[in-house]
Scaffold this motif. Structure first.
Motif, PDB file in Angstrom:
ATOM      1  N   MET A  25      39.206  33.937  42.486  1.00 19.12           N
ATOM      2  CA  MET A  25      38.480  32.669  42.495  1.00 19.12           C
ATOM      3  C   MET A  25      36.976  32.974  42.534  1.00 19.12           C
ATOM      4  O   MET A  25      36.562  33.978  43.116  1.00 19.12           O
ATOM      5  N   PHE A  26      36.187  32.099  41.892  1.00 20.63           N
ATOM      6  CA  PHE A  26      34.742  32.292  41.897  1.00 20.63           C
ATOM      7  C   PHE A  26      34.025  30.962  41.907  1.00 20.63           C
ATOM      8  O   PHE A  26      34.590  29.919  41.592  1.00 20.63           O
ATOM      9  N   LEU A  27      32.754  31.029  42.267  1.00 28.72           N
ATOM     10  CA  LEU A  27      31.869  29.879  42.147  1.00 28.72           C
ATOM     11  C   LEU A  27      30.510  30.381  41.690  1.00 28.72           C
ATOM     12  O   LEU A  27      30.189  31.563  41.839  1.00 28.72           O
ATOM     13  N   VAL A  28      29.737  29.486  41.095  1.00 28.43           N
ATOM     14  CA  VAL A  28      28.384  29.818  40.666  1.00 28.43           C
ATOM     15  C   VAL A  28      27.428  29.186  41.664  1.00 28.43           C
ATOM     16  O   VAL A  28      27.457  27.981  41.887  1.00 28.43           O
ATOM     17  N   ASP A  29      26.603  30.029  42.267  1.00 31.10           N
ATOM     18  CA  ASP A  29      25.623  29.585  43.258  1.00 31.10           C
ATOM     19  C   ASP A  29      24.253  29.555  42.593  1.00 31.10           C
ATOM     20  O   ASP A  29      23.673  30.600  42.317  1.00 31.10           O
ATOM     21  N   SER A  42      37.272  39.222  45.476  1.00 29.97           N
ATOM     22  CA  SER A  42      37.689  40.370  44.670  1.00 29.97           C
ATOM     23  C   SER A  42      39.169  40.696  44.853  1.00 29.97           C
ATOM     24  O   SER A  42      39.851  40.118  45.699  1.00 29.97           O
ATOM     25  N   ARG A  43      39.629  41.658  44.083  1.00 29.45           N
ATOM     26  CA  ARG A  43      41.029  42.099  44.167  1.00 29.45           C
ATOM     27  C   ARG A  43      41.353  42.670  45.548  1.00 29.45           C
ATOM     28  O   ARG A  43      42.494  42.626  45.976  1.00 29.45           O
ATOM     29  N   ILE A  47      34.887  38.808  49.938  1.00 33.73           N
ATOM     30  CA  ILE A  47      33.944  37.912  49.267  1.00 33.73           C
ATOM     31  C   ILE A  47      32.798  38.791  48.780  1.00 33.73           C
ATOM     32  O   ILE A  47      32.197  39.545  49.563  1.00 33.73           O
ATOM     33  N   GLU A  48      32.535  38.745  47.493  1.00 43.04           N
ATOM     34  CA  GLU A  48      31.505  39.579  46.891  1.00 43.04           C
ATOM     35  C   GLU A  48      30.567  38.715  46.061  1.00 43.04           C
ATOM     36  O   GLU A  48      30.870  37.553  45.757  1.00 43.04           O
ATOM     37  N   ALA A  49      29.428  39.294  45.709  1.00 46.84           N
ATOM     38  CA  ALA A  49      28.421  38.563  44.942  1.00 46.84           C
ATOM     39  C   ALA A  49      27.907  39.437  43.806  1.00 46.84           C
ATOM     40  O   ALA A  49      27.732  40.643  43.974  1.00 46.84           O
ATOM     41  N   ALA A  50      27.694  38.813  42.661  1.00 44.23           N
ATOM     42  CA  ALA A  50      27.074  39.482  41.516  1.00 44.23           C
ATOM     43  C   ALA A  50      25.893  38.624  41.089  1.00 44.23           C
ATOM     44  O   ALA A  50      26.053  37.437  40.792  1.00 44.23           O
ATOM     45  N   CYS A  51      24.726  39.214  41.080  1.00 41.09           N
ATOM     46  CA  CYS A  51      23.515  38.502  40.679  1.00 41.09           C
ATOM     47  C   CYS A  51      23.598  38.155  39.188  1.00 41.09           C
ATOM     48  O   CYS A  51      23.993  38.993  38.373  1.00 41.09           O
ATOM     49  N   ILE A  52      23.258  36.920  38.852  1.00 40.78           N
ATOM     50  CA  ILE A  52      23.178  36.525  37.448  1.00 40.78           C
ATOM     51  C   ILE A  52      21.777  36.900  36.982  1.00 40.78           C
ATOM     52  O   ILE A  52      20.778  36.374  37.480  1.00 40.78           O
ATOM     53  N   ASP A  71      31.326  47.239  37.616  1.00 42.71           N
ATOM     54  CA  ASP A  71      32.616  47.725  37.137  1.00 42.71           C
ATOM     55  C   ASP A  71      33.705  46.662  37.230  1.00 42.71           C
ATOM     56  O   ASP A  71      34.619  46.625  36.417  1.00 42.71           O
ATOM     57  N   TYR A  72      33.610  45.793  38.222  1.00 39.67           N
ATOM     58  CA  TYR A  72      34.608  44.740  38.419  1.00 39.67           C
ATOM     59  C   TYR A  72      34.774  43.885  37.161  1.00 39.67           C
ATOM     60  O   TYR A  72      35.851  43.372  36.894  1.00 39.67           O
TER      61      TYR A  72
END
Length: 101
Positions: A25-29, A42-43, A47-52, A71-72
């Motif tokens: 599941m994800f959301l855009v912040d 994540s798998r 709870i993880e974060a990836a900068c856009i 890599d995710y």
């Protein structure tokens, strides 16, 4: 590092834990005053974060593309998208479930 365990405000983490109860599941912040990011479970159930990130091909063009790294994301790592909704659509096509924030 572009993706990592979420290390922000513990109150926000509690909200993300509630909004993202399952892996995938994800959301855009995109809140004002914060860097835009994809927050996801994540798998490994963290709870993880990836900068856009934004990419602008040249100074003379005001248009920009967006991307995420890590890599995710597999073949989406560093791939350019027209805008954040296009990025979110690609994540959904990859099998992730978007929740509203």
């Amino acid at each position: 590092m572009s993706e990592s365990k979420y290390r922000g405000d513990p109150r926000e983490l509690a909200i993300f834990e509630r909004l993202l109860p399952q892996s995938g599941m994800f959301l855009v912040d995109e809140r004002p005053g914060k860097d835009s990011s994809v927050i996801y479970r994540s798998r490994n159930n963290e709870i993880e974060a990836a900068c856009i990130k934004r990419h602008r091909p040249s100074q003379s063009k005001p248009d920009f593309s967006v991307y995420i790294e890590g890599d995710y994301w597999g073949n989406m790592n560093g791939k350019l998208f027209e805008d954040v909704p296009a990025l979110a659509h690609a994540l959904k096509k990859r099998g992730l479930t978007q929740v509203e924030f």
